[in-house]
Design a protein around this motif. Structure first.
Motif, PDB file in Angstrom:
ATOM      1  N   ILE A   1       0.838  -1.196   0.000  1.00 60.52           N
ATOM      2  CA  ILE A   1       0.000   0.000   0.000  1.00 60.52           C
ATOM      3  C   ILE A   1       0.874   1.247   0.000  1.00 60.52           C
ATOM      4  O   ILE A   1       0.628   2.207  -0.740  1.00 60.52           O
ATOM      5  N   SER A   2       1.934   1.241   0.829  1.00 57.93           N
ATOM      6  CA  SER A   2       2.841   2.392   0.879  1.00 57.93           C
ATOM      7  C   SER A   2       3.450   2.664  -0.491  1.00 57.93           C
ATOM      8  O   SER A   2       3.443   3.798  -0.982  1.00 57.93           O
ATOM      9  N   VAL A   3       3.974   1.615  -1.120  1.00 53.92           N
ATOM     10  CA  VAL A   3       4.599   1.778  -2.434  1.00 53.92           C
ATOM     11  C   VAL A   3       3.587   2.286  -3.455  1.00 53.92           C
ATOM     12  O   VAL A   3       3.893   3.175  -4.272  1.00 53.92           O
ATOM     13  N   ASN A   4       2.373   1.779  -3.385  1.00 57.92           N
ATOM     14  CA  ASN A   4       1.415   2.108  -4.431  1.00 57.92           C
ATOM     15  C   ASN A   4       0.628   3.392  -4.170  1.00 57.92           C
ATOM     16  O   ASN A   4       0.177   4.040  -5.116  1.00 57.92           O
ATOM     17  N   VAL A   5       0.491   3.769  -2.895  1.00 54.91           N
ATOM     18  CA  VAL A   5       0.012   5.128  -2.627  1.00 54.91           C
ATOM     19  C   VAL A   5       1.027   6.117  -3.182  1.00 54.91           C
ATOM     20  O   VAL A   5       0.674   7.121  -3.829  1.00 54.91           O
ATOM     21  N   ALA A   6       2.309   5.811  -2.949  1.00 48.91           N
ATOM     22  CA  ALA A   6       3.372   6.661  -3.496  1.00 48.91           C
ATOM     23  C   ALA A   6       3.327   6.665  -5.022  1.00 48.91           C
ATOM     24  O   ALA A   6       3.528   7.700  -5.666  1.00 48.91           O
ATOM     25  N   ARG A   7       3.061   5.499  -5.602  1.00 42.20           N
ATOM     26  CA  ARG A   7       2.993   5.401  -7.061  1.00 42.20           C
ATOM     27  C   ARG A   7       1.810   6.200  -7.607  1.00 42.20           C
ATOM     28  O   ARG A   7       1.869   6.733  -8.718  1.00 42.20           O
ATOM     29  N   ALA A   8       0.725   6.277  -6.835  1.00 41.64           N
ATOM     30  CA  ALA A   8      -0.438   7.046  -7.276  1.00 41.64           C
ATOM     31  C   ALA A   8      -0.242   8.540  -7.046  1.00 41.64           C
ATOM     32  O   ALA A   8      -0.586   9.365  -7.894  1.00 41.64           O
ATOM     33  N   VAL A   9       0.318   8.899  -5.869  1.00 43.67           N
ATOM     34  CA  VAL A   9       0.442  10.313  -5.501  1.00 43.67           C
ATOM     35  C   VAL A   9       1.691  10.937  -6.110  1.00 43.67           C
ATOM     36  O   VAL A   9       1.641  12.042  -6.671  1.00 43.67           O
ATOM     37  N   GLY A  10       2.831  10.223  -6.006  1.00 39.48           N
ATOM     38  CA  GLY A  10       4.099  10.786  -6.452  1.00 39.48           C
ATOM     39  C   GLY A  10       4.097  11.242  -7.901  1.00 39.48           C
ATOM     40  O   GLY A  10       4.435  12.404  -8.188  1.00 39.48           O
ATOM     41  N   PRO A  11       3.734  10.380  -8.862  1.00 45.23           N
ATOM     42  CA  PRO A  11       3.723  10.824 -10.257  1.00 45.23           C
ATOM     43  C   PRO A  11       2.768  11.978 -10.520  1.00 45.23           C
ATOM     44  O   PRO A  11       3.064  12.867 -11.321  1.00 45.23           O
ATOM     45  N   ALA A  12       1.601  11.956  -9.854  1.00 44.56           N
ATOM     46  CA  ALA A  12       0.641  13.043 -10.066  1.00 44.56           C
ATOM     47  C   ALA A  12       1.223  14.367  -9.580  1.00 44.56           C
ATOM     48  O   ALA A  12       1.154  15.394 -10.285  1.00 44.56           O
ATOM     49  N   VAL A  13       1.814  14.361  -8.372  1.00 45.08           N
ATOM     50  CA  VAL A  13       2.429  15.581  -7.844  1.00 45.08           C
ATOM     51  C   VAL A  13       3.610  15.992  -8.715  1.00 45.08           C
ATOM     52  O   VAL A  13       3.807  17.181  -9.014  1.00 45.08           O
ATOM     53  N   ALA A  14       4.403  15.015  -9.134  1.00 42.35           N
ATOM     54  CA  ALA A  14       5.548  15.320  -9.984  1.00 42.35           C
ATOM     55  C   ALA A  14       5.103  15.941 -11.304  1.00 42.35           C
ATOM     56  O   ALA A  14       5.734  16.891 -11.791  1.00 42.35           O
ATOM     57  N   GLY A  15       4.023  15.403 -11.891  1.00 41.95           N
ATOM     58  CA  GLY A  15       3.534  15.956 -13.154  1.00 41.95           C
ATOM     59  C   GLY A  15       3.135  17.415 -13.016  1.00 41.95           C
ATOM     60  O   GLY A  15       3.455  18.251 -13.879  1.00 41.95           O
TER      61      GLY A  15
END
Length: 545
Positions: free
Chosen positions: A159-173
């Motif tokens: 969950i940690s990795v995939n919350v990051a995968r969902a949030v991180g790219p969106a914020v990065a974009g």
């Protein structure tokens, strides 16, 4: 041999959130979540810097390779370090190293001095940090939560990795579109610092029960020997590899799908990754429910079919909403396979070799992704994106069908708690722990009618002798006395043999040896042959006599 898991596991369903009730685990999990978000932001930023360069297909895929290749090269040494030294101190030092790398990356990018070669080099440095972090962190988790909560903790890791995968790219974009790539790298530096501070605040209750730490090279060899002689671990690793290699095509080539096939910018690419991340979060939350309704091998098959279908849809469809919907089950499948395999390995490995065994798992997963990313990038360059995705889809479906040939093992009832070796060692001479090799002979007297059962029991003993330190093993019959069978095994040092007697033996191993002793007549005769020129001294008891 551990039986294949062909029945539905009759286990109580423990909530995926249960470990978060432990305050220490909760604080470290939240800090790790911040670090994971920063890592995904860094990955998106690095890939987006390369999208518009020449040879973009290969360079973008090499970002995945550069970040994951260190796992292939360093995970086993990292596991040996984590089993040998203080894991908390090791984790803090590594996080501070990654803070320094992230700061350098931020400043150089802001100054416009970030050519592809340097970007890939610094990405490789991040991969080195991850390779050193993951085995130590995975080995720490059983110290933070109960054994019953380990599967839930593994799901929370996903969950940690995939919350990051969902949030991180969106914020990065969003950050890339508004302020460029440098702030993305800066956020990553802050995230690693947060994790380092959380680790510094943690104070483990009890020191690990290791009287004398293993030497690094000996620990490294022992970890490799354990995995090499453990059919169960090898079976689990094989299942992970068969899934990861075709699955890596999606992660490696998704930036090119976003820019070339769907006409999306950095924020659109972040949205695609977010869809995968949301699917993975759903998969982690559904995992306890799935285990009560499907066998492990059934959901391996279903997960492979779902992921293969996603690869085919991404290759053939240019409609953005359809692709987004198709990415959701791929995220579910990713977690359903890898989180389950990771949890099974954690449950199976004994404490003394846990970090090294998990490091080998990271080698397989990270190395499979690294090699797969490079291969799929080359296939896309020469045959096109569509061809690469179709080939990966076919391989995924074939791999899913092999779950009927190489099923996951059933680990219910396998006892990995440490046991005390019986009988204790009683030597007249006390050797230096560093001397070796040491030859051990154990002679049994066995009646002919019990010999078949005894040989079967000795086959189990051979396995655990080799897993816990034996370089060579054999069972021999005396020509003069046919009812005597002698077990002979070679251990690299006296220290290794002492560890076989204390710390490495599990209750399951002890039960196997007790069974062999029950089938023999009387107690076996045990002899330890030491090097003739070794540094030896009389024991205190013998000297007094």
């Amino acid at each position: 041999m551990v039986a294949a898991n062909d029945a539905t596991a009759a286990e109580p369903q423990i909530s995926a959130w249960a470990p978060l009730r432990t305050a220490v685990y909760r604080s470290l999990w939240l800090a790790l979540l911040a670090a994971n978000i920063g890592t995904w932001m860094q990955t998106v930023g690095a890939q987006w810097l390369l999208v518009h360069t020449s040879d973009a297909s290969t360079l973008v895929a090499l970002v995945q390779t550069a970040s994951l290749l260190p796992m292939l090269l360093l995970a086993l040494p990292a596991g040996a370090l984590a089993d040998t030294f203080d894991r908390r101190h090791l984790l803090i030092a590594v996080q501070l190293f990654m803070v320094a790398v992230a700061l350098g990356l931020t400043l150089l990018t802001a100054a416009g001095r970030m050519p592809p070669a340097l970007l890939l080099t610094l990405t490789f440095a991040f991969g080195v940090g991850q390779a050193l972090t993951l085995p130590a962190w995975a080995a720490v988790i059983p110290e933070l939560v109960s054994r019953e909560q380990l599967r839930s903790a593994s799901a929370l890791g996903s969950i940690s990795v995939n919350v990051a995968r969902a949030v991180g790219p969106a914020v990065a974009g969003v950050l890339i579109a508004r302020a460029g790539v440098a702030p993305v790298f800066g956020f990553n530096a802050v995230a690693f610092l947060v994790f380092a501070l959380a680790l510094a605040r943690w104070r483990p209750g009890d020191a690990r029960a290791v009287e004398v730490p293993e030497r690094f090279t000996a620990a490294l060899r022992a970890g490799g020997r354990y995995v090499r002689h453990s059919p169960t671990v090898r079976r689990l690793l094989r299942r992970a590899l068969v899934f990861v290699i075709p699955a890596s095509a999606l992660w490696a080539l998704l930036p090119l799908v976003a820019s070339r096939r769907l006409g999306l910018g950095s924020s659109g690419y972040g949205l695609l990754l977010a869809a995968l991340g949301v699917g993975a979060i759903v998969g982690a939350l559904l995992l306890p429910w799935i285990r009560t309704r499907m066998t492990a091998n059934q959901f391996l098959l279903v997960a492979g079919v779902l992921y293969g279908a996603t690869l085919a849809v991404v290759a053939s469809v240019r409609i953005i909403p359809v692709v987004l919907v198709a990415l959701l089950p791929a995220g579910v499948a990713w977690v359903a396979v890898l989180a389950n395999v990771n949890a099974e390995i954690q449950l199976f490995l004994p404490a003394w070799v846990r970090a090294r065994g998990l490091a080998v798992y990271q080698v397989v997963q990270g190395g499979g992704q690294a090699v797969g990313a490079f291969v799929w990038g080359v296939v896309a360059d020469f045959g096109g994106l569509v061809t690469a995705f179709y080939v990966a889809a076919v391989l995924m479906l074939i791999g899913a069908l092999t779950s009927q040939i190489w099923p996951l093992p059933d680990l219910r009832g396998v006892i990995k708690d440490p046991a005390v070796y019986r009988p204790p060692l009683s030597l007249v001479l006390e050797p230096d722990p560093r001397i070796g090799p040491v030859l051990v002979l154990v002679t049994y007297t066995v009646r002919p009618e019990r010999e078949a059962e005894f040989l079967a029991a000795m086959d189990h003993i051979r396995g655990f002798r080799q897993r816990t330190g034996a370089m060579r093993w054999g069972l021999f019959r005396a020509g003069e006395t046919p009812d005597q069978l002698t077990e002979v095994y070679l251990v690299p040092s006296w220290d290794e043999h002492l560890r076989q007697h204390g710390g490495r033996l599990t209750e399951a191993d002890q039960q196997a040896e007790d069974r062999a002793r029950e089938l023999a007549e009387g107690a076996p005769e045990v002899r330890h042959l030491l090097p003739a020129a070794a540094d030896l001294a009389m024991t205190d008891h013998q000297a007094a006599a």
